[in-house]
Design an enzyme around this catalytic site. Structure first.
Site, short mmCIF file in Angstrom:
data_model
loop_
_atom_site.label_atom_id
_atom_site.label_comp_id
_atom_site.label_asym_id
_atom_site.label_seq_id
_atom_site.Cartn_x
_atom_site.Cartn_y
_atom_site.Cartn_z
N GLU A 108 0.83 -1.21 0.00
CA GLU A 108 0.00 0.00 0.00
C GLU A 108 0.86 1.27 0.00
O GLU A 108 0.66 2.18 0.79
CB GLU A 108 -0.97 -0.02 1.18
CG GLU A 108 -1.91 -1.22 1.13
CD GLU A 108 -2.97 -1.25 2.21
OE1 GLU A 108 -2.71 -0.74 3.32
OE2 GLU A 108 -4.05 -1.81 1.96
N GLU A 149 -12.42 -2.61 12.13
CA GLU A 149 -12.46 -1.85 10.88
C GLU A 149 -13.61 -2.27 9.97
O GLU A 149 -14.34 -1.42 9.46
CB GLU A 149 -11.11 -2.01 10.15
CG GLU A 149 -11.07 -1.31 8.82
CD GLU A 149 -9.71 -1.43 8.12
OE1 GLU A 149 -8.78 -2.04 8.70
OE2 GLU A 149 -9.60 -0.90 7.00
N ASP A 180 -8.47 -9.07 3.81
CA ASP A 180 -8.19 -8.04 4.80
C ASP A 180 -9.25 -7.97 5.89
O ASP A 180 -10.10 -7.07 5.87
CB ASP A 180 -8.07 -6.67 4.10
CG ASP A 180 -7.49 -5.60 5.00
OD1 ASP A 180 -6.95 -5.95 6.06
OD2 ASP A 180 -7.57 -4.42 4.64
C1 GCV Z 1 -2.36 0.22 8.48
C2 GCV Z 1 -5.95 -2.15 5.45
C3 GCV Z 1 -6.35 -0.94 6.25
C4 GCV Z 1 -5.21 0.04 6.38
C5 GCV Z 1 -4.03 -0.71 7.03
C6 GCV Z 1 -3.67 -1.90 6.17
C7 GCV Z 1 -2.56 -2.73 6.79
O1 GCV Z 1 -5.72 -1.80 4.12
O2 GCV Z 1 -7.48 -0.34 5.66
O3 GCV Z 1 -5.63 1.11 7.16
O4 GCV Z 1 -2.92 0.14 7.19
O5 GCV Z 1 -4.80 -2.72 6.02
O6 GCV Z 1 -2.90 -3.72 7.43
O7 GCV Z 1 -1.41 -2.41 6.64
#
Ligand code: GCV
Length: 672
Positions: free
Chosen positions: A280, A387, A359
């Site tokens: 990411e 989340e 995720d």
């Molecule tokens: C910390 C998902 C979440 C992100 C998170 C990422 C990760 O994409 O939405 O906020 O980033 O996972 O686990 O690194």
């Protein structure tokens, strides 16, 4: 902001059977951890029984005199012993000659035994029946905080960070309260900063913050907790002025060796680093055409002289996918990126693998990396920050989900090898393994936003220590410690918690498909929110069918599992139905085992989910007058919001599929 004591809020109850033991405590080692164990017993004695507990240092000779002189004064012995079986932070609690004895090989064991005893006292267990030996199953029992240095928390739903504010590290009375809280459930490692390390957070490894980190490290250490930091892989460039962060460049290796020295030298309990690389948008070894093993091993070499660990995340996937491309499958990504590197990671590297291949959705299969990596240390990563499971505005007790994950059979070696066997080190005999959870805490007075979300924090710790506990046992413990011993409260809240995950699954996305949420903040329904986007998260619904074909005729993801799992998932007939749409593309007219068509199942489960929440409210409302006013109303308000929101999910999802398919609900309910 003030804070509550959560499950360490000991209510006065002089009727408890263990009362008379909380009069004096002896101990045979005087380090900061054992001192805290004594402090915990004294606190419990005072708060539960109004007793000023006496304490004294006590060696074996004195102990023998006391026992043989027939003294019948009740008390508690904390005893470091040389029983190597207890060496992995385990403990034994026995009672004999009117004494309760907590024995351990390590001071941490004494502390965990102490918290166990206090818990047992509140659960009103008869001291005479105490005879147990508990060895924590997972070597590492970790919390990952995604806290930023400006005080915000990525995916935080309970206020701000209590570790950082305005770019500074905070150490105050909450730091100790936090350490007590998480240590009481067996947590032994904490990463305090977000895995997305940007801006000034990159500087956390420099001497700019060392004094505060040292203070924090001392507080943590006295509760048996190792402090870890997340690091920025590009730090040699951002901080060191190098032109590269290539892990195979000598200058880069030297830079890291220098950089990590400070933390380990200044903070004796410093554990190492957590790394999100090539994920990411975060920098990593791919920039230099290096592998993740080369990246991780370079850091591992730097921390090795201090016994440090590198925890390297496997959450690596293409987040710039073209939604029109049906060949690329995000579910495959972690395995495709890491499996071929099996055996090439250093001994002090642990790969941290998210529980599922996507995720943290409400339902996903278990990641095939568990079982896929046989010569590599692995840790399981779960998320108690909700989340995708209601953001701590909805109740969603996740322990039953975690238990399902832990007991999943991977078939990697023996038929019975489960995820738990792998992450506890049992299958391959590794010692650097364990569990990590993305934390759900913040500055809210109750720590977790929703009062009932604390059950996930408590439960995660207890489960990682003693995975054989059932979800109900953990729930009942937490409820009794939090709300007291009234039976009705224990029964009703247990029921609410146990309904909550299936309920959330019912009214959100069906049969393992996931992702029907509003993009970016991830709260609320939006069926196509992630459908025409770059994140690799597609349901592919049209008017005839929905789901992703991940079989060998589709993306080939099923082949990442060992047989017989591969075959189980490969066939529509044997695929567990809760994951049907994850693995297969299914017409709405397909009949499930219940005899219902897929479309009818979608309608029914969504109506059922709302009814589940109505039931949760009914169960809670019957506790009016049984619970303290303020927490009672706090939870009621959130449950009412959950109900409205569950209806929103139901109506958006049902309407979407009704409009897409024009198929009537057999029960003739209102669909818009
Ligand atoms: C910390 C998902 C979440 C992100 C998170 C990422 C990760 O994409 O939405 O906020 O980033 O996972 O686990 O690194």
């Amino acid at each position: 902001m003030g804070f509550e004591k959560a499950w360490l809020n000991y209510r006065k109850n002089v009727g408890l059977a263990m009362r008379n033991y909380f009069t004096f405590v002896t101990y045979n080692k005087e380090d900061s951890i054992v001192k805290n164990a004594v402090f915990e017993l004294k606190t419990a004695a005072k708060e539960l029984f109004s007793i000023e507990m006496k304490s004294s240092f006590f060696d074996t000779i004195l102990e023998n005199i006391n026992v043989s002189s027939g003294s019948n004064r009740k008390g508690i012995h904390l005893k470091i012993c040389d029983d190597k079986e207890l060496s992995t932070e385990g403990y034994r609690i026995t009672s004999k000659e009117e004494m309760i004895r907590i024995e351990a090989f390590t001071s941490q064991g004494i502390l965990y035994g102490t918290f166990d005893l206090i818990r047992s006292a509140i659960l009103n267990i008869d001291a005479h029946t105490l005879n147990k030996r508990i060895l924590p199953k997972n070597p590492l029992r970790m919390l990952n905080h995604w806290d930023n240095m400006d005080g915000s928390i990525e995916r935080g739903y309970s206020g701000n960070s209590f570790f950082f504010e305005h770019g500074e590290v905070i150490v105050n009375e909450r730091t100790k309260a936090y350490a007590r809280l998480v240590s009481s459930v067996g947590i032994n490692a904490v990463v305090i900063n977000n895995v997305n390390v940007r801006g000034i957070a990159t500087n956390l490894i420099t001497n700019r913050y060392i004094d505060k980190l040292k203070q924090m490290g001392e507080i943590f250490a006295a509760y048996g907790i190792k402090l870890f930091l997340s690091l920025n892989f590009a730090a040699p460039m951002e901080l060191g002025g190098l032109t590269t962060a290539d892990p195979c460049e000598e200058a880069v290796c030297l830079w890291w060796k220098e950089a990590v020295q400070l933390l380990f030298k200044e903070i004796p309990s410093f554990g190492g680093f957590l790394v999100k690389a090539d994920s990411e948008g975060r920098p990593g070894p791919f920039t230099y055409q290096r592998t993740h093993a080369q990246g991780a091993n370079m850091l591992a070499e730097a921390v090795k002289p201090y016994g440090g660990l590198i925890i390297w995340r496997c959450f690596v996937y293409n987040c710039k996918q073209d939604w029109r491309d049906t060949k690329t499958d995000r579910a495959r990504a972690s395995y495709d990126n890491f499996q071929s590197l099996d055996g090439s990671f250093s001994e002090n590297v642990i790969l941290q693998v998210k529980n599922g291949p996507m995720d943290f959705q409400v339902r996903e299969p278990v990641s095939p990396l568990f079982g896929g990596m046989k010569k590599t240390n692995l840790m399981l990563e779960v998320q108690i920050a909700q989340e995708y499971t209601g953001q701590q505005r909805h109740v969603c007790y996740l322990i039953p989900m975690f238990k399902d994950i832990l007991k999943f059979r991977t078939y990697c070696k023996e038929e019975n090898d489960t995820v738990l066997d792998i992450v506890s080190g049992n299958t391959y005999g590794n010692k650097n393994t364990g569990m990590a959870a993305v934390a759900n805490t913040g500055t809210d007075e109750n720590w977790t936003g929703h009062d009932l979300a604390a059950a996930n924090l408590y439960g995660y710790g207890r489960l990682s220590f003693e995975p054989e506990l059932t979800s109900e046992e953990i729930a009942k413990e937490w409820i009794t410690l939090t709300y007291g011993t009234k039976e009705q409260a224990i029964d009703n809240i247990t029921e609410i918690l146990m309904i909550s995950w299936p309920a959330y699954e019912n009214y959100t996305s069906p049969l393992g498909i996931g992702w029907m949420v509003n993009p970016s903040h991830h709260y609320g329904p939006n069926v196509d929110g992630y459908e025409y986007d770059r994140w690799g998260t597609y349901h592919r619904a049209d008017h005839k069918a929905i789901g992703v074909d991940r079989t060998k005729n589709g993306t080939g993801y099923t082949a990442q599992y060992h047989k017989p799992n591969e075959e189980l998932y490969e066939s529509v007939e044997t695929c567990p139905e809760e994951l049907l749409l994850f693995f297969h593309r299914i017409p709405y007219t397909y009949r499930l085992k219940s005899g219902k068509t897929l479309i009818q199942h979608i309608y029914d489960s969504h109506f059922e989910g709302v009814e589940n929440v109505e039931e949760m409210i009914r169960l809670w409302e019957t506790l009016k007058g049984e619970l303290e006013e303020v927490p009672f109303h706090r939870v009621l308000l959130r449950l009412q919001e959950q109900l409205e929101h569950a209806k929103e999910w139901r109506d958006v999802i049902c309407s979407y599929f009704y409009r897409k398919t024009a198929m009537e609900d057999e029960k003739g309910r209102k669909i818009y």
